[in-house]
Motif scaffolding. Structure first.
Motif, mmCIF file in Angstrom:
data_model
loop_
_atom_site.group_PDB
_atom_site.id
_atom_site.type_symbol
_atom_site.label_atom_id
_atom_site.label_comp_id
_atom_site.label_asym_id
_atom_site.label_seq_id
_atom_site.Cartn_x
_atom_site.Cartn_y
_atom_site.Cartn_z
ATOM 1 N N PHE A 1 1.028 -1.320 -0.058
ATOM 2 C CA PHE A 1 0.304 -0.143 -0.174
ATOM 3 C C PHE A 1 0.859 1.242 -0.004
ATOM 4 C CE2 PHE A 1 -3.071 -3.279 2.105
ATOM 5 C CZ PHE A 1 -3.453 -2.809 0.988
ATOM 6 N N GLY A 2 1.688 1.303 -0.493
ATOM 7 C CA GLY A 2 2.988 1.788 -0.719
ATOM 8 C C GLY A 2 3.726 2.467 0.758
ATOM 9 N N ILE A 3 2.951 1.411 2.208
ATOM 10 C CA ILE A 3 3.374 2.061 3.595
ATOM 11 C C ILE A 3 4.559 1.340 3.613
ATOM 12 C CG2 ILE A 3 3.151 2.616 5.730
ATOM 13 C CD1 ILE A 3 0.409 3.223 4.114
ATOM 14 N N ALA A 4 5.913 1.609 4.390
ATOM 15 C CA ALA A 4 7.427 0.751 4.432
ATOM 16 C C ALA A 4 6.660 0.387 5.534
ATOM 17 C CB ALA A 4 8.664 1.588 4.634
ATOM 18 N N GLU A 5 6.537 1.222 6.872
ATOM 19 C CA GLU A 5 6.480 0.625 7.833
ATOM 20 C C GLU A 5 4.726 1.794 8.733
ATOM 21 O OE1 GLU A 5 7.878 -0.159 12.760
ATOM 22 O OE2 GLU A 5 8.757 -0.028 10.663
ATOM 23 N N ASP A 6 3.786 1.507 9.789
ATOM 24 C CA ASP A 6 3.030 2.353 9.503
ATOM 25 C C ASP A 6 3.284 2.489 11.304
ATOM 26 O OD1 ASP A 6 0.621 3.879 9.608
ATOM 27 O OD2 ASP A 6 -0.854 2.614 9.283
ATOM 28 N N PRO A 7 3.233 3.776 12.006
ATOM 29 C CA PRO A 7 3.069 4.052 12.853
ATOM 30 C C PRO A 7 2.042 3.873 13.972
ATOM 31 C CG PRO A 7 3.730 6.163 11.915
ATOM 32 C CD PRO A 7 2.916 5.017 11.359
ATOM 33 N N ALA A 8 1.200 3.407 13.561
ATOM 34 C CA ALA A 8 -0.618 2.924 15.008
ATOM 35 C C ALA A 8 -1.440 2.821 13.388
ATOM 36 C CB ALA A 8 -1.012 4.232 15.592
ATOM 37 N N THR A 9 -1.850 1.851 13.461
ATOM 38 C CA THR A 9 -2.868 1.229 12.346
ATOM 39 C C THR A 9 -3.942 0.091 13.198
ATOM 40 O OG1 THR A 9 -0.680 -0.033 11.619
ATOM 41 C CG2 THR A 9 -3.000 -0.537 10.498
ATOM 42 N N GLY A 10 -5.357 1.276 13.366
ATOM 43 C CA GLY A 10 -6.644 1.180 13.722
ATOM 44 C C GLY A 10 -6.634 0.403 13.128
ATOM 45 N N ALA A 11 -7.393 0.195 12.385
ATOM 46 C CA ALA A 11 -8.027 -1.167 10.752
ATOM 47 C C ALA A 11 -7.361 -2.635 11.972
ATOM 48 C CB ALA A 11 -8.258 -1.190 9.758
ATOM 49 N N ALA A 12 -6.050 -2.523 11.846
ATOM 50 C CA ALA A 12 -5.263 -3.651 12.396
ATOM 51 C C ALA A 12 -5.291 -3.842 14.199
ATOM 52 C CB ALA A 12 -3.220 -4.106 12.204
ATOM 53 N N ALA A 13 -5.682 -3.204 14.572
ATOM 54 C CA ALA A 13 -5.866 -3.480 16.169
ATOM 55 C C ALA A 13 -7.682 -4.002 16.129
ATOM 56 C CB ALA A 13 -5.851 -1.828 16.834
ATOM 57 N N ALA A 14 -8.505 -3.364 15.117
ATOM 58 C CA ALA A 14 -9.888 -4.020 15.613
ATOM 59 C C ALA A 14 -9.613 -5.354 15.445
ATOM 60 C CB ALA A 14 -10.302 -2.796 14.193
ATOM 61 N N ALA A 15 -8.768 -5.716 13.839
ATOM 62 C CA ALA A 15 -8.851 -6.666 13.537
ATOM 63 C C ALA A 15 -8.045 -8.332 14.804
ATOM 64 C CB ALA A 15 -8.443 -7.122 12.342
ATOM 65 N N PHE A 16 -6.928 -7.033 15.220
ATOM 66 C CA PHE A 16 -6.619 -7.829 16.337
ATOM 67 C C PHE A 16 -7.379 -7.990 17.592
ATOM 68 C CE2 PHE A 16 -3.904 -7.888 19.652
ATOM 69 C CZ PHE A 16 -2.687 -8.662 19.735
ATOM 70 N N ALA A 17 -8.425 -7.905 17.788
ATOM 71 C CA ALA A 17 -9.257 -8.360 18.748
ATOM 72 C C ALA A 17 -9.935 -10.011 18.465
ATOM 73 C CB ALA A 17 -10.745 -7.316 18.936
ATOM 74 N N ARG B 1 8.271 7.269 16.797
ATOM 75 C CA ARG B 1 6.835 7.961 16.668
ATOM 76 C C ARG B 1 5.998 6.367 17.756
ATOM 77 N NH1 ARG B 1 6.639 11.892 13.029
ATOM 78 N NH2 ARG B 1 4.216 12.206 13.696
ATOM 79 N N PRO B 2 5.841 6.509 19.317
ATOM 80 C CA PRO B 2 5.403 5.623 19.556
ATOM 81 C C PRO B 2 4.127 6.019 19.862
ATOM 82 C CG PRO B 2 6.198 7.519 21.426
ATOM 83 C CD PRO B 2 6.915 7.518 19.454
ATOM 84 N N SER B 3 3.568 5.329 19.282
ATOM 85 C CA SER B 3 1.717 5.413 19.356
ATOM 86 C C SER B 3 0.623 4.539 20.475
ATOM 87 C CB SER B 3 1.063 4.750 17.783
ATOM 88 O OG SER B 3 1.861 5.800 16.847
ATOM 89 N N ALA B 4 -0.666 4.780 21.000
ATOM 90 C CA ALA B 4 -1.315 3.909 22.304
ATOM 91 C C ALA B 4 -2.925 4.215 21.543
ATOM 92 C CB ALA B 4 -0.829 4.707 23.076
ATOM 93 N N LEU B 5 -3.028 3.147 21.116
ATOM 94 C CA LEU B 5 -4.379 2.011 20.922
ATOM 95 C C LEU B 5 -5.208 1.320 22.180
ATOM 96 C CD1 LEU B 5 -1.840 1.690 18.619
ATOM 97 C CD2 LEU B 5 -4.127 1.342 16.738
ATOM 98 N N ARG B 6 -6.245 2.391 21.955
ATOM 99 C CA ARG B 6 -7.012 1.934 23.078
ATOM 100 C C ARG B 6 -8.059 1.506 22.873
ATOM 101 N NH1 ARG B 6 -8.711 3.013 28.597
ATOM 102 N NH2 ARG B 6 -10.649 2.609 29.482
ATOM 103 N N LEU B 7 -7.799 -0.451 22.709
ATOM 104 C CA LEU B 7 -9.257 -1.664 22.225
ATOM 105 C C LEU B 7 -10.019 -1.452 23.416
ATOM 106 C CD1 LEU B 7 -10.361 -3.243 20.301
ATOM 107 C CD2 LEU B 7 -8.560 -4.964 20.550
ATOM 108 N N GLU B 8 -11.058 -2.109 23.815
ATOM 109 C CA GLU B 8 -11.976 -2.248 24.148
ATOM 110 C C GLU B 8 -12.996 -3.248 24.397
ATOM 111 O OE1 GLU B 8 -14.411 1.148 25.927
ATOM 112 O OE2 GLU B 8 -12.310 2.303 26.450
ATOM 113 N N MET B 9 -12.964 -4.514 24.840
ATOM 114 C CA MET B 9 -14.340 -5.335 23.879
ATOM 115 C C MET B 9 -15.133 -5.700 25.284
ATOM 116 S SD MET B 9 -10.744 -7.291 22.941
ATOM 117 C CE MET B 9 -11.481 -9.258 22.607
ATOM 118 N N ASP B 10 -16.352 -6.098 25.104
ATOM 119 C CA ASP B 10 -17.307 -6.122 25.597
ATOM 120 C C ASP B 10 -17.590 -7.903 25.507
ATOM 121 O OD1 ASP B 10 -17.037 -4.226 26.616
ATOM 122 O OD2 ASP B 10 -19.239 -3.252 25.456
#
Length: 300
Positions: free
Chosen positions: A224-240, A266-275
């Protein structure tokens, strides 16, 4: 004409960390080719274009582009755009504000809150993660990433394919040292990608840098033209789906903090909440902070 834009750092409360995002306001009238070209001009992992909504009850229409492709859904543009819309309207009044975005995947509902002077946005996952069959051997995945086969997998975790709107090859790696050495910038990844069709790969390990993080992750997306992504929300969603499959959390609410972008500075923090009810994932939300670092106009 001119079109306003802003640059946000997303999944961070600190400028020049997190994942940069370009938000183009008032994108009505731009065609597909123009949006793709503008995204290529910004050359960030994603650019989101905000348009008039199809339903006037919603906040904005939204189209998301990487430098090479359009995506139906992505997390960091969703978080960044929701915060940008609220700030453009003059900020918050009261406990929070709801922003609804018409994305390619469907309607995405976000809540934007003030978190001690910085804005935090959280959205309901438009789709819960599902797993697909993966017929790849551990040694071929390891070879494509420049790792040893013994470094792929930990505990009961093995490579999987999960999607919450965008599919990701999710690869567990044994430890921070190994995940730090992983790379798709080698002689083996292009052949692996061509043969399997995977243009990106999401790596994760249980070892972390932050004491409050549950997982450490990296995302390579050369397709997708991205060597490395600092934060990937769609991947975190799949990671659930990965968490549900291998960690089998008990019923009730769960919060999983995922760190990413550390190796890039470029440190990032993604908060995933699961019910979870009856050992099944019933709802999930993803959130993070975002800070505006630049603004300007497109002369288009």
């Amino acid at each position: 004409m001119t079109r306003d834009y802003a640059i946000y750092d997303v999944f961070t409360a600190t400028p020049l960390e997190g994942n940069p995002l370009a938000v183009v306001f008032d994108a009505d009238g731009l065609d597909d080719g123009q949006m793709a070209a503008i995204a290529g001009e910004f050359n960030l992992s994603e650019t989101i274009f905000l348009t008039s909504p199809e339903n006037e009850a919603h906040s904005r229409g939204a189209r998301i582009f990487t430098p090479k492709a359009e995506l139906p859904f992505a997390g960091h543009p969703t978080v960044g755009a929701a915060i940008a819309i609220v700030e453009r309207r003059g900020g918050l009044a009261g406990d929070g504000r709801i922003v609804t975005l018409e994305e390619g995947i469907g309607l995405v509902r976000c809540v934007v809150k003030d978190d001690g002077g910085t804005h935090f946005a959280e959205f309901d996952l438009p789709k819960l993660p599902v797993a697909a069959e993966l017929n790849l051997k551990k040694d071929e995945i390891a070879d494509a990433l420049g790792l040893a086969p013994a470094e792929i997998g930990f505990e009961n975790h093995v490579p999987t394919l999960h999607s919450a709107g965008v599919p990701f090859l999710c690869v567990p790696v044994d430890g921070l040292e190994a995940i730090g050495r992983a790379s798709t910038n080698n002689d083996t990844w292009p052949a692996f990608s061509k043969r399997t069709g995977f243009g990106e790969v999401y790596l994760y390990t249980r070892d972390t840098v932050r004491h409050d993080a549950a997982f450490h992750s990296r995302l390579f997306a050369p397709g997708f033209g991205i060597a490395e992504d600092p934060a990937t929300g769609a991947a975190a969603a799949a990671f659930a789906g990965v968490v549900m499959q291998f960690d089998t959390p008990h019923d009730g609410p769960h919060v999983v903090l995922i760190e990413q972008g550390v190796e890039m500075g470029r440190p990032s923090a993604l908060r995933l909440e699961m019910d979870i009810e009856n050992r099944k994932l019933t709802k999930a939300r993803l959130g993070g902070h975002a800070v505006r670092i630049a603004e300007g106009q497109l002369l288009l």
